[in-house]
Design an enzyme around this catalytic site. Structure first.
Site, PDB file in Angstrom:
ATOM      1  CB  THR A  76      36.323  52.867  43.623  1.00 16.24           C
ATOM      2  OG1 THR A  76      35.634  52.408  44.792  1.00 16.24           O
ATOM      3  CG2 THR A  76      36.903  54.247  43.887  1.00 16.24           C
ATOM      4  CB  CYS A  77      38.211  51.787  38.715  1.00 19.50           C
ATOM      5  SG  CYS A  77      39.412  51.129  39.897  1.00 19.50           S
ATOM      6  CB  SER A  78      33.495  51.857  36.604  1.00 19.12           C
ATOM      7  OG  SER A  78      34.312  50.926  35.953  1.00 19.12           O
TER       8      SER A  78
END
Length: 158
Positions: free
Chosen positions: A47-49
């Site tokens: 999700t972060c990337s």
């Protein structure tokens, strides 16, 4: 947990930006400028990337147009990981904050214990900091990604 109207607490951090890498204090970093800070559990995670960081990369110019001096991304990762992630995500305009020992994250009261996934990490959130004082704060519920995105905080800026 930190709240709107609170000052950024004292903690040592490492920043990575287009000028290089530097060790500094959080108080000094946030002084005399408007900073949009977003934090996430870990560099190179799905999700972060795929969603969180890319939204701020795409909207960077919109933040600057609204009078923001710095857009910064914090994670409880070391500076080497944050620098590699910055390069891999074409995020050179952003300032990466490596909070490797979680000093700032703990001082903010925004830790997340992920157990075997990575131990102590940061909760996912975004905030606006004006001269060291929090003026906006959006903390996600566990496993959420609904209020800390670039669009939300951009819409909250006046």
């Amino acid at each position: 947990m930190i709240k709107i109207g609170d000052s950024i607490p004292a903690a040592s951090i490492t920043t990575i930006d287009k000028d290089g890498q530097a060790s500094t204090s959080a108080e000094l970093f946030f002084a005399n400028k408007k900073v949009v800070l977003f934090a996430l559990p870990g560099a190179f995670t799905p999700t972060c990337s795929e969603a969180h960081l890319p939204g701020f990369v795409v909207k960077y110019d919109d933040f600057i147009a609204k009078g923001i001096d710095v857009v910064a991304c914090l994670s409880v990762n070391d500076a080497f990981v944050m620098k590699a992630w910055q390069a891999s995500q074409n995020a050179e305009n952003l300032t990466m904050i490596a909070d490797g020992g979680a000093a700032l994250t703990e001082a903010l009261g925004l830790t997340l214990n992920t157990g075997d996934f990575g131990g102590v990490r940061s909760q996912r959130y975004s905030m606006m900091v004006d001269n060291g004082v929090v003026t906006q704060l959006n903390v996600e519920p566990a496993n959420g990604f609904e209020v800390s995105d670039a669009e939300t905080i951009l819409g909250q800026l006046t």
